[in-house]
Write an enzyme that holds these catalytic residues in place. Structure first.
Site, PDB file in Angstrom:
ATOM      1  N   ASP A  85       0.866  -1.178   0.000  1.00 23.39           N
ATOM      2  CA  ASP A  85       0.000   0.000   0.000  1.00 23.39           C
ATOM      3  C   ASP A  85       0.901   1.225   0.000  1.00 23.39           C
ATOM      4  O   ASP A  85       2.109   1.142   0.254  1.00 23.39           O
ATOM      5  CB  ASP A  85      -0.950  -0.039   1.209  1.00 23.39           C
ATOM      6  CG  ASP A  85      -2.202   0.805   0.974  1.00 23.39           C
ATOM      7  OD1 ASP A  85      -2.233   1.579  -0.012  1.00 23.39           O
ATOM      8  OD2 ASP A  85      -3.148   0.711   1.783  1.00 23.39           O
ATOM      9  N   ASP A 120      -3.985   7.113  -3.712  1.00 19.64           N
ATOM     10  CA  ASP A 120      -5.386   7.523  -3.819  1.00 19.64           C
ATOM     11  C   ASP A 120      -5.808   8.278  -2.562  1.00 19.64           C
ATOM     12  O   ASP A 120      -5.152   8.187  -1.528  1.00 19.64           O
ATOM     13  CB  ASP A 120      -6.270   6.290  -3.994  1.00 19.64           C
ATOM     14  CG  ASP A 120      -6.096   5.307  -2.846  1.00 19.64           C
ATOM     15  OD1 ASP A 120      -4.969   4.785  -2.700  1.00 19.64           O
ATOM     16  OD2 ASP A 120      -7.053   5.070  -2.094  1.00 19.64           O
ATOM     17  N   ALA A 187     -11.716   3.039   0.989  1.00 22.18           N
ATOM     18  CA  ALA A 187     -12.487   3.843   1.953  1.00 22.18           C
ATOM     19  C   ALA A 187     -13.769   3.169   2.431  1.00 22.18           C
ATOM     20  O   ALA A 187     -14.790   3.816   2.639  1.00 22.18           O
ATOM     21  CB  ALA A 187     -12.792   5.222   1.375  1.00 22.18           C
ATOM     22  N   CYS A 270     -13.204 -23.002  18.724  1.00 24.35           N
ATOM     23  CA  CYS A 270     -13.109 -23.728  17.456  1.00 24.35           C
ATOM     24  C   CYS A 270     -12.176 -24.924  17.588  1.00 24.35           C
ATOM     25  O   CYS A 270     -11.845 -25.341  18.698  1.00 24.35           O
ATOM     26  CB  CYS A 270     -12.740 -22.793  16.307  1.00 24.35           C
ATOM     27  SG  CYS A 270     -10.998 -22.627  15.952  1.00 24.35           S
ATOM     28  N   CYS A 272      -9.123 -25.222  15.950  1.00 26.63           N
ATOM     29  CA  CYS A 272      -7.763 -24.959  15.481  1.00 26.63           C
ATOM     30  C   CYS A 272      -6.760 -25.416  16.551  1.00 26.63           C
ATOM     31  O   CYS A 272      -7.141 -25.800  17.655  1.00 26.63           O
ATOM     32  CB  CYS A 272      -7.586 -23.480  15.141  1.00 26.63           C
ATOM     33  SG  CYS A 272      -7.370 -22.410  16.569  1.00 26.63           S
ATOM     34  N   CYS A 275      -7.121 -23.509  19.879  1.00 23.32           N
ATOM     35  CA  CYS A 275      -8.347 -23.809  20.627  1.00 23.32           C
ATOM     36  C   CYS A 275      -8.358 -25.234  21.179  1.00 23.32           C
ATOM     37  O   CYS A 275      -9.095 -25.527  22.120  1.00 23.32           O
ATOM     38  CB  CYS A 275      -9.577 -23.567  19.764  1.00 23.32           C
ATOM     39  SG  CYS A 275      -9.832 -21.819  19.422  1.00 23.32           S
TER      40      CYS A 275
END
Ligand code: GUN
Ligand code: ZN
Length: 670
Positions: A85, A120, A187, A270, A272, A275
């Site tokens: 960016d 931008d 945005a 969860c 994973c 977890c």
């Protein structure tokens, strides 16, 4: 940069693009990697692409020196594709930055970024129109300048325009002229932070209206897995997540259904690694930094899993079911889904006409899927065969096999079963017979094996919106008939009014559709009014129909030994054969069903080679993925025929990849 679409569903795509550092499969998640302090090794999560910030590198002497000497891939230790960016986000937060657009493009090129971004201006939502217009002018100028000053850098060109739909569309159209490689939608972070998902949908769809189909789109700053499915269904291909760290730093677990706070948990949420290896108490007692790293791991795991699930849903044709599921987990996301209804036509333009799996109704929002409006449109292709119409309730599918057994009796039943719009006794033995059912409304028996009319499920207990929808469908459809007979169950189920109970004896039809009538209706529905007669004539005796011994369904149709069409088993579509293609080409005027190819590619098409997008000069706007098409030259000479792999809108925008899978002529010609 070439982007290629592999699978499609709604406006969503599974695609691929190549950069100097590898291939990226979309939809893709780009974890945000901070150039100075990376906590997790994102490679281990399967990241093919990451995003980092060139302005942060530029502003830090040490990072800048290292990036210029060794390149950004070495700096952040990531060998795959890197997007950077430009500092626009810092600009939107701090109001000012000390680098020009040209400088930031050159800098990104100098550090070896794969995909760079121009400077931008992210205009906030809900600003005054003049402000949005002034900012936009600068954003567009910088997009143009960036495309001029870059040499090999792949380029992001960001769509801005605040919350003014027309400015979004205008911006997208203008920057699309400067030939960038990826089009981010910018945005939108404030909209997501405010949970303004309906406004997000407006901003995204209007941006899409101006963007070409052949480039990936990145929804900037969208890092929460709960919005991925909705965004993909609108045509977004890339997401970036800094959220996995930011949320973790605040002890928040991201889930595809929303966010959980560690303080509220008694169970890990969860399956994973984190977890399953840690308990809530262990996490709570851990030092903050270590805990944040573990929660970040969970967050990234869940985010990538959601991306994989979305890709699978696209391949299976179940993306909208997933979107509906996800949007039901937060009322404001549901606003987004409900707003999407306004854009059913945008979605229809890109939606495949046949899918692998059944249409599962999950609630009244499912009535706004493009399959439903497309059905209502194609139903108009059928012309009534009789003045009388019998409307029956649904049965098991295929309806034509069961309605007779369940609902049609040829003598007066003990309990009156039918309602009519007519007071006088009428003979209904010559009637068109249809079934009224959720979610498609009216289904002629002849179409009961056609996708998605056969391949759908809805609950038997109807919601009010479905009832209203069916009432409207019946009202609209019955206008073309003089006499209407409606089964009591339909009256009751959908609260229909304004029909009289019939107590007289009635002669009812057998309601068996002949194979010949079935073929003709399907042809009209699939290809357009008159196609049935053009393909099969008016005399059933001239046509030979071969059926599957196992399923008893129509498989092949011949006339004098020549194959006209075949019926595809999984979706009931008619697939053209030589004679079928010739007849439809004669019957329909251009551009109907046509794909016009260039002169150079004529010999290839004649040989049955696939048609590539770059050789298509023009095509019928109504073509969708999986449709049968006629391949012609500029003088409308029929060269070949085949199956479209894309929508007309994609074929027009793409300059690479396959457009049509051509079928070989079976009979040698000319
Ligand atoms: N990151 C989040 N939003 C934006 C945006 O609008 N523009 C740029 N360049 N980066 C962003
Ligand atoms: Zn987990």
């Amino acid at each position: 940069m070439d982007f290629e679409i592999k699978y499609k569903d709604a406006m969503g795509r599974v695609g691929k693009f190549k950069t100097p550092h590898g291939t990226v499969t979309t939809p893709a998640l780009m974890p945000v990697v901070h150039p100075g302090k990376q906590t997790l090794d994102v490679k281990k999560f399967g990241a093919e692409i990451v995003i980092t910030n060139s302005y942060i590198i530029y502003k830090n002497e040490e990072l800048k020196k290292k990036a210029l000497e060794e390149g950004v891939h070495s700096l952040i230790d990531f060998p795959g594709t890197i997007e950077t960016d430009s500092g626009s986000f810092q600009l939107s937060v701090y109001g000012d930055i000390d680098i020009t657009n040209e400088e930031v493009i050159k800098f990104q090129e100098a550090i070896g970024t794969d995909i760079g971004t121009s400077l931008d201006i992210p205009t906030a939502p809900y600003v005054k129109r003049e402000e949005a217009e002034e900012d936009l002018e600068i954003t567009i100028k910088r997009a143009e300048e960036a495309s001029r000053v870059r040499s090999n850098l792949l380029l992001n060109s960001v769509v801005q325009g605040s919350t003014f739909p027309d400015l979004r569309e205008k911006c997208a159209k203008e920057i699309a002229q400067y030939d960038a490689d990826i089009y981010p939608i910018g945005a939108v972070v404030p909209l997501m932070e405010m949970y303004r998902y309906a406004d997000l949908v407006d901003a995204v769809i209007y941006s899409m209206r101006g963007l070409p189909e052949n480039k990936p789109r990145h929804l900037m700053g969208a890092g929460h897995p709960m919005v991925f499915a909705l965004a993909v269904a609108m045509g977004c291909d890339l997401f970036d997540s800094a959220a996995y760290i930011l949320y973790a730093n605040k002890d928040r677990f991201m889930m595809p259904e929303g966010t959980l706070k560690l303080e509220d948990l008694i169970e890990m949420p969860c399956s994973c690694r984190v977890c399953t290896e840690y308990t809530v108490d262990e996490l709570k007692q851990m030092d903050k930094e270590k805990r944040a790293k573990l929660i970040a791991e969970h967050n990234l795991h869940v985010s990538f899993a959601e991306i994989r699930r979305i890709r699978q849903a696209i391949v299976d044709g179940e993306l909208m079911k997933l979107v509906e599921l996800r949007c039901r987990s937060h009322p404001f996301l549901l606003d987004g889904l409900r707003r999407l209804k306004e854009y059913q036509q945008d979605m229809e333009k890109l939606n495949p006409s046949s899918k692998k799996t059944a249409f599962f109704y999950t609630g009244y929002e499912s009535l706004s899927r493009p399959e439903v409006s497309k059905h209502i449109k194609c139903l108009n292709n059928l012309k009534p065969k009789n003045k009388n119409l019998v409307i029956l309730p649904h049965t098991r599918k295929p309806y034509s096999k069961y309605v007779h057994r369940e609902y049609i009796k040829k003598y007066t039943p003990k309990i009156p079963t039918f309602y009519s719009n007519n007071d006088t006794y009428l003979d209904y033995s010559n009637s068109d017979v249809v079934v009224a059912d959720v979610p498609f409304g009216i289904i002629p028996l002849s179409l009961d094996e056609y996708y998605p009319l056969a391949q759908n499920e809805s609950p038997s207990i109807h919601d009010e919106d479905s009832k209203q929808f069916i009432r409207n469908a019946i009202d609209e459809y019955t206008t073309i008939y003089d006499n209407i007979l409606i089964h009591r169950k339909v009256m009751d189920k959908f609260d229909l009014k304004g029909y009289n109970l019939v107590e007289e004896e009635l002669e009812l039809p057998d309601a068996i559709v002949s194979d010949f009538d079935r073929l003709k209706d399907i042809a009209d529905y699939q290809f357009g009014t008159g196609a049935g007669t053009a393909l099969f004539g008016d005399n059933p005796d001239n046509i030979t129909i071969e059926k599957s011994r196992k399923t008893k369904k129509i498989r092949h149709v011949f006339e004098d030994g020549a194959n006209i069409v075949n019926m595809r088993a999984n979706d009931g579509f008619l697939i053209l054969s030589d004679l079928g293609a010739i007849r439809l080409h004669e019957f329909f005027d251009a551009p109907h069903m046509r794909v016009v190819v260039t002169e150079d590619s004529e010999p290839f098409a004649l040989k049955g080679k696939s048609v590539f997008n770059k050789f298509v000069m023009d095509c019928d706007e109504n073509i969708r993925r999986n449709d049968e098409v006629l391949i012609v030259n500029k003088d409308d000479k029929l060269l070949a025929f085949g199956k479209s792999l894309l929508s007309s809108y994609e074929i027009n925008d793409f300059m690479s990849g396959q457009a049509i899978k051509t079928r070989k002529w079976k009979n040698p010609r000319e």
